[in-house]
Scaffold this motif. Structure first.
Motif, PDB file in Angstrom:
ATOM      1  N   VAL A  30       0.841  -1.205   0.000  1.00  0.00           N
ATOM      2  CA  VAL A  30       0.000   0.000   0.000  1.00  0.00           C
ATOM      3  C   VAL A  30       0.879   1.260   0.000  1.00  0.00           C
ATOM      4  N   THR A  34       1.005   4.109  -2.818  1.00  0.00           N
ATOM      5  CA  THR A  34       0.640   5.490  -2.478  1.00  0.00           C
ATOM      6  C   THR A  34       1.723   6.461  -2.958  1.00  0.00           C
ATOM      7  N   ARG A  37       1.528   6.975  -6.618  1.00  0.00           N
ATOM      8  CA  ARG A  37       0.430   7.821  -7.097  1.00  0.00           C
ATOM      9  C   ARG A  37       0.551   9.272  -6.655  1.00  0.00           C
ATOM     10  N   HIS A  38       0.997   9.488  -5.409  1.00  0.00           N
ATOM     11  CA  HIS A  38       0.947  10.845  -4.858  1.00  0.00           C
ATOM     12  C   HIS A  38       2.289  11.383  -4.394  1.00  0.00           C
ATOM     13  N   LEU A  43       1.828  10.833   1.226  1.00  0.00           N
ATOM     14  CA  LEU A  43       1.649   9.628   2.050  1.00  0.00           C
ATOM     15  C   LEU A  43       1.232   9.997   3.471  1.00  0.00           C
ATOM     16  N   ARG A  47      -3.680   6.700   6.730  1.00  0.00           N
ATOM     17  CA  ARG A  47      -4.410   6.206   5.572  1.00  0.00           C
ATOM     18  C   ARG A  47      -3.797   4.893   5.045  1.00  0.00           C
ATOM     19  N   VAL A  48      -2.474   4.822   5.071  1.00  0.00           N
ATOM     20  CA  VAL A  48      -1.804   3.581   4.634  1.00  0.00           C
ATOM     21  C   VAL A  48      -2.250   2.422   5.528  1.00  0.00           C
ATOM     22  N   GLU A  51      -5.833   1.435   4.697  1.00  0.00           N
ATOM     23  CA  GLU A  51      -5.930   0.740   3.407  1.00  0.00           C
ATOM     24  C   GLU A  51      -5.344  -0.669   3.480  1.00  0.00           C
TER      25      GLU A  51
END
Lengths: 217, 217
Positions: A30, A34, A37-38, A43, A47-48, A51
């Protein structure tokens, strides 16, 4: 890995060790996704964890800190790099073929390669400002260079690469060039096909005179 | 510049135009310095305005948005790049000497060069995630490549560079390599001296056979 070993060392059952290894892998997948993507700056540890289906506490248990997580995700992503195939190079390929195939494979639109490349570029770029990222960058760069140098050495030995090529210098130049191409490609200022064409030409300079089809370098 | 012209176009006095240009330059210098120290992600528009001695409103008047400011700071910093000297290349240097001097000058510990290099690397890396940064990266990369290609072409004409060198391809390869070296150097995974040594060896491959002291490429 070190953390898993510690957990086992504490006398946890093998099943708990397996679960621990699995949750660690899930978090890393994850986190790497992340960053791809971002970027590192996008990060969020909470949220990591969410997920990956683990608690924030477990994430910190495994990685200690945010930068511990970023470093581990970087090392995880670097295992996905196409060049790692060089370590398992078969005898069916000459040293030259192995080097050329591995480095050209780094310039590839496939999602896995792109993901790795974005993570690598972003962590390297942020290491300029975040010294705690530098040891991983240094370690992985060094491992990559040594792997490529070993394949070049094999090419010199099997005659597929010119005998006056210095494996270590050539490896360093080639991986710096691949990184430079990746950042140009990912930032939209160089077409992938153009990058592959130029890298192929540089690789061809490694060939011995009689096989290069052109005067040697 | 466009903004200054607009202000003058509105019938402001030349003095107001001067003040406007000065405040714009002051903001850019602060913004470029901030990116060099902390990266794009460390740039706070309000803090840049305060440090430049202008209001946040004036900053937005000049640059429209945060990414307008970042783009302009990037373009401002790129004017400080050592390679810009190539545009003013004198006849005292051969084409080869001009190219070699300009590109080796990019790998230099002096604060100005380092600042430019950090800004360039950070903006390029962030362009992967922020498409609004890409046009500037593309424009400046292209200008750099064309400048280097023109100097290589001059070297081919004056005999200091091999006649079989393709100026555009060689320029592209060289600037990609310089960028790759910069990121390695700034992230602490390659010594500057080693980078300069390797770049010198690549540059030497541009020399004609009789001047290279080694078989040509």
């Amino acid at each position: 890995m070190a953390r898993v070993a510690t957990a086992e060392g504490r006398g946890e059952s093998p099943e708990a060790g397996d679960r621990s290894a699995r949750s660690r892998q899930a978090i890393l997948a994850v986190a790497a996704g992340t960053i791809a993507r971002h970027g590192i700056h996008g990060l969020r540890v909470e949220r990591v964890a969410k997920e990956a289906g683990v608690s924030t506490a477990l994430l910190y248990y495994h990685f200690g800190s945010r930068s511990g997580l970023v470093n581990a995700a970087f090392e995880y992503a670097s295992e996905l790099a196409p060049s790692t195939a060089l370590r398992l190079a078969s005898d069916e390929q000459s040293g030259y073929e192995a080097v050329a195939a591995a480095l050209l494979a780094e310039l590839d639109e496939s999602p896995d390669v792109r993901e790795f490349s974005v993570v690598w570029g972003d962590v390297s770029a942020n290491a300029v400002f975040e010294p705690e990222l530098r040891p991983s960058v240094r370690t992985i760069t060094r491992a990559w260079r040594l792997t490529v140098a070993a394949a070049i050495e094999r090419g010199v030995a099997d005659g597929s690469i010119r005998s006056d090529v210095d494996p270590d210098e050539a490896a360093e130049l080639l991986i710096v060039l691949v990184d430079g191409f990746c950042i140009r490609w990912l930032s939209g200022s160089l077409e992938l096909e153009r990058a592959r064409h130029l890298l192929s030409k540089v690789l061809a300079q490694l060939r011995p005179p009689d096989e290069a089809g052109a005067p040697p370098g």
